[in-house]
Design a protein around this motif. Structure first.
Motif, mmCIF file in Angstrom:
data_model
loop_
_atom_site.group_PDB
_atom_site.id
_atom_site.type_symbol
_atom_site.label_atom_id
_atom_site.label_comp_id
_atom_site.label_asym_id
_atom_site.label_seq_id
_atom_site.Cartn_x
_atom_site.Cartn_y
_atom_site.Cartn_z
ATOM 1 N N GLY A 130 0.817 -1.213 0.000
ATOM 2 C CA GLY A 130 0.000 0.000 0.000
ATOM 3 C C GLY A 130 0.845 1.255 0.000
ATOM 4 O O GLY A 130 0.545 2.216 -0.728
ATOM 5 N N TYR A 185 -10.184 10.238 1.647
ATOM 6 C CA TYR A 185 -10.773 9.046 1.028
ATOM 7 C C TYR A 185 -12.284 9.038 1.241
ATOM 8 O O TYR A 185 -13.055 8.828 0.298
ATOM 9 C CB TYR A 185 -10.160 7.769 1.610
ATOM 10 N N SER A 242 -15.038 9.309 -1.717
ATOM 11 C CA SER A 242 -15.937 8.171 -1.870
ATOM 12 C C SER A 242 -17.399 8.591 -1.707
ATOM 13 O O SER A 242 -18.278 8.107 -2.428
ATOM 14 C CB SER A 242 -15.584 7.094 -0.845
ATOM 15 N N LEU A 276 -6.361 7.099 -5.799
ATOM 16 C CA LEU A 276 -6.533 5.746 -5.274
ATOM 17 C C LEU A 276 -7.999 5.481 -4.959
ATOM 18 O O LEU A 276 -8.528 4.398 -5.258
ATOM 19 C CB LEU A 276 -5.683 5.565 -4.019
ATOM 20 N N THR A 277 -8.662 6.455 -4.369
ATOM 21 C CA THR A 277 -10.091 6.315 -4.036
ATOM 22 C C THR A 277 -10.918 6.078 -5.297
ATOM 23 O O THR A 277 -11.779 5.195 -5.342
ATOM 24 C CB THR A 277 -10.611 7.565 -3.320
ATOM 25 N N VAL A 285 -9.591 -0.769 2.694
ATOM 26 C CA VAL A 285 -8.807 0.325 2.108
ATOM 27 C C VAL A 285 -8.712 1.490 3.084
ATOM 28 O O VAL A 285 -7.647 2.089 3.250
ATOM 29 C CB VAL A 285 -9.435 0.792 0.773
ATOM 30 N N GLN A 289 -14.914 -1.477 1.006
ATOM 31 C CA GLN A 289 -13.998 -0.342 1.170
ATOM 32 C C GLN A 289 -13.330 -0.297 2.539
ATOM 33 O O GLN A 289 -12.314 0.375 2.712
ATOM 34 C CB GLN A 289 -14.762 0.968 0.962
ATOM 35 N N VAL A 343 -10.435 2.591 -6.629
ATOM 36 C CA VAL A 343 -11.177 1.609 -5.831
ATOM 37 C C VAL A 343 -12.663 1.652 -6.183
ATOM 38 O O VAL A 343 -13.307 0.611 -6.374
ATOM 39 C CB VAL A 343 -10.971 1.869 -4.326
ATOM 40 N N LEU A 386 -6.326 0.572 5.687
ATOM 41 C CA LEU A 386 -4.960 0.652 5.166
ATOM 42 C C LEU A 386 -4.447 2.080 5.201
ATOM 43 O O LEU A 386 -3.328 2.348 5.681
ATOM 44 C CB LEU A 386 -4.920 0.116 3.731
#
Length: 245
Positions: free
Chosen positions: A16, A225, A229, A43-44, A114, A111, A47, A117
């Motif tokens: 990650g 994030y 999202s 990255l979001t 993530v 999610q 995903v 992480l």
């Protein structure tokens, strides 16, 4: 004992960190110091694109529950105060109609790893035995490792407007998503004869805002994030609900 030092978790964290660092290195020449923050956003989005099939299942299940709403209301009327009977009848109905009551939770559950992480990446001084350089990343002078609460209660409070603005936008996105959900799938009125029904209804009203509270307490990277999202969810639902009518 720090569980992140376990072989499997350490490998995941290392991978990650490598992904976020690589994206940061690619974006920094374009956006400067905001490269790490934009890396989290990218990255979001990656995903959420990968989770589109789950979102489709979610909206289809929502559509099916709306279609079954009159039958569910009839089951509730027949069951009266016997909640166990109602739950059995409801499960049988879902099974016969091939509707999954858990489909609505799939994108959120997918999610969770993530978010965990990112939370870990921006709260640990070292990862897999190496110095965590991500802790030096900033957005408008605010370390991505700092939480909104830490920012407004420290000398960084002069930058507090930014984290507060992010939280406000997140809260608005969550509320818009909640209202849209109620529009497409109105919640049944609480049965006054069922103990605790009113309390459960009130809890359901505020439960979506748990993410806002978490965003205020988590590192700014995790809050970014959640915000990205949430905005994606709002737009995605609006599109899918019209496509999958």
């Amino acid at each position: 004992m720090d569980i992140t030092t376990l072989p499997v978790l350490a490998t995941v964290l290392h991978a990650g960190a490598a992904v976020v660092t690589t994206l940061t290195d690619l974006l920094t020449p374009v956006v400067g110091p905001a490269g790490a923050a934009l890396a989290v956003v990218v990255l979001t989005l990656a995903v959420r694109v990968a989770l589109v099939p789950l979102a489709v299942l979610q909206v289809r299940a929502e559509r099916d529950r709306r279609r079954l709403a009159p039958r569910i209301a009839e089951l509730r009327r027949r069951a009266g105060r016997d909640s166990a009977r109602f739950q059995r009848s409801l499960q049988e109905l879902y099974a016969s109609e091939h509707v999954s009551p858990l489909a609505g939770c799939l994108p959120v559950l997918a999610q969770a790893p993530v978010v965990s992480l990112l939370y870990t990446l921006f709260t640990h001084a070292s990862i897999d035995g190496t110095v965590n350089t991500l802790l030096r990343a900033t957005l408008a002078g605010i370390p991505l490792a700092q939480s909104a609460v830490a920012v407004v209660t420290s000398p960084l409070w002069v930058h507090g407007w930014l984290v507060l603005a992010l939280l406000v936008v997140l809260a608005v996105a969550v509320e818009c998503t909640r209202r849209s959900q109620l529009h497409w799938n109105p919640a049944p009125e609480a049965d006054p004869t069922v103990p605790g029904a009113a309390a459960m209804t009130g809890a359901a009203r505020w439960l979506p805002f748990v993410s806002v509270v978490f965003a205020a307490l988590a590192p700014l990277a995790a809050a970014l994030y959640l915000l990205t999202s949430a905005l994606w969810t709002l737009a995605e639902r609006a599109v899918l609900r019209r496509v999958l009518r």
